[in-house]
Design a protein around this motif. Structure first.
Motif, short mmCIF file in Angstrom:
data_model
loop_
_atom_site.label_atom_id
_atom_site.label_comp_id
_atom_site.label_asym_id
_atom_site.label_seq_id
_atom_site.Cartn_x
_atom_site.Cartn_y
_atom_site.Cartn_z
N ARG A 41 0.94 -1.31 0.26
CA ARG A 41 -0.26 -0.07 0.26
C ARG A 41 1.20 1.45 0.01
O ARG A 41 0.69 2.15 -1.06
N GLN A 42 1.46 1.32 1.10
CA GLN A 42 2.64 2.94 1.09
C GLN A 42 3.33 3.20 -0.26
O GLN A 42 3.93 4.05 -0.67
N THR A 43 4.53 1.65 -0.63
CA THR A 43 4.50 2.68 -2.47
C THR A 43 3.85 2.29 -3.00
O THR A 43 4.51 2.76 -3.84
N PHE A 44 3.21 1.67 -3.21
CA PHE A 44 1.74 1.53 -4.07
C PHE A 44 1.35 2.84 -4.35
O PHE A 44 1.34 3.10 -5.34
N ASP A 45 1.00 4.41 -3.38
CA ASP A 45 0.53 5.38 -3.13
C ASP A 45 1.68 6.07 -3.74
O ASP A 45 1.41 7.23 -4.37
N GLU A 46 2.73 6.13 -3.20
CA GLU A 46 3.94 7.29 -4.02
C GLU A 46 3.91 7.20 -5.04
O GLU A 46 4.48 8.02 -5.49
N VAL A 47 4.42 5.17 -5.62
CA VAL A 47 4.12 5.67 -6.90
C VAL A 47 3.55 5.98 -7.55
O VAL A 47 3.76 6.91 -8.63
N ALA A 48 2.15 5.70 -7.02
CA ALA A 48 0.98 6.81 -8.08
C ALA A 48 0.35 8.42 -7.95
O ALA A 48 0.18 8.88 -8.26
N SER A 49 1.16 8.64 -6.82
CA SER A 49 1.44 9.73 -6.44
C SER A 49 2.12 10.61 -7.32
O SER A 49 2.99 12.39 -7.18
N THR A 50 3.75 9.67 -7.67
CA THR A 50 5.01 10.32 -8.16
C THR A 50 4.87 10.85 -9.06
O THR A 50 4.22 10.21 -10.59
N ARG A 51 4.79 11.98 -9.79
CA ARG A 51 4.80 12.58 -11.72
C ARG A 51 5.60 11.64 -12.06
O ARG A 51 6.79 10.84 -11.91
N LYS A 52 5.18 11.23 -13.50
CA LYS A 52 6.03 9.90 -13.66
C LYS A 52 7.77 11.40 -14.54
O LYS A 52 8.88 10.03 -14.36
N SER A 53 7.31 12.35 -14.96
CA SER A 53 8.51 12.77 -15.39
C SER A 53 9.80 12.89 -14.11
O SER A 53 10.79 13.00 -14.32
N SER A 54 9.34 12.83 -12.66
CA SER A 54 10.33 12.98 -11.73
C SER A 54 11.19 11.57 -11.78
O SER A 54 12.28 12.23 -11.28
N GLY A 55 10.52 10.83 -11.71
CA GLY A 55 11.97 8.91 -11.92
C GLY A 55 11.66 8.76 -10.40
O GLY A 55 11.65 9.39 -9.36
#
Length: 169
Positions: A55-69
């Motif tokens: 859950r926590q890593t998924f939420d951070e992946v989902a909330s991080t912009r694709k361009s951020s890396g």
């Protein structure tokens, strides 16, 4: 008695099944190849499910912009390093599911395994002559996150991905 218990399935069985894993790994390979990268190294595919089924890593992946890396994704865990460090342990725990998922994806011809180079190549739907699957709403975010991971991983080599995520292959 629920329908799940009648079938002998738990919620864990439903979420962590090789068909969903195959779909996510396929989305990962398509994201990896999006900007012209040839194919993802197989060890990278073993990080997809541990990152997306937590859950926590998924939420951070989902909330991080694709361009951020990937590096900026990892920085989000500066204060909770144990979450980032937990990816390695989850990768080991989910290794059988990841392997089954890669097998299902290869059997379904969603990906091709190059045994000489240890790489996975995803096939887009137009090459498969298949209609785009209709996904339940709850899976759409997972597909987008898998695509994003593929995009991030394609920008880095295997060693950099391992170093950034604190995993060992």
């Amino acid at each position: 008695m629920t329908a799940l218990s009648t079938l002998g399935l738990t919620e864990l069985d439903i979420v962590q099944n090789p068909a969903i894993g195959a779909y996510l790994i396929w989305q990962f390979t398509l994201g990896y190849q999006e900007d012209g990268a040839q194919a993802a190294e197989i060890p990278m595919a073993f990080l997809v499910l541990p990152m997306l089924l937590h859950r926590q890593t998924f939420d951070e992946v989902a909330s991080t912009r694709k361009s951020s890396g990937l590096p900026l994704f990892a920085v989000k865990f500066e204060k909770e390093r144990e979450i980032l460090m937990g990816i390695h342990g989850r990768a080991i725990q989910l290794r059988p599911l990841s392997l089954q998922s890669i097998g299902v994806a290869a059997t379904s011809k969603l990906v091709r395994i190059d045994y000489c180079t240890a790489q996975l190549r995803g096939y887009p739907l137009d090459l498969l002559n298949a209609a785009k699957p209709r996904l339940p709403e709850r899976l759409k975010r997972f597909a987008a996150a898998a695509d994003k991971l593929g995009h991030w991983f394609s920008r880095l080599g295997l060693a950099q991905v391992a170093s950034t995520l604190r995993v060992d292959f």
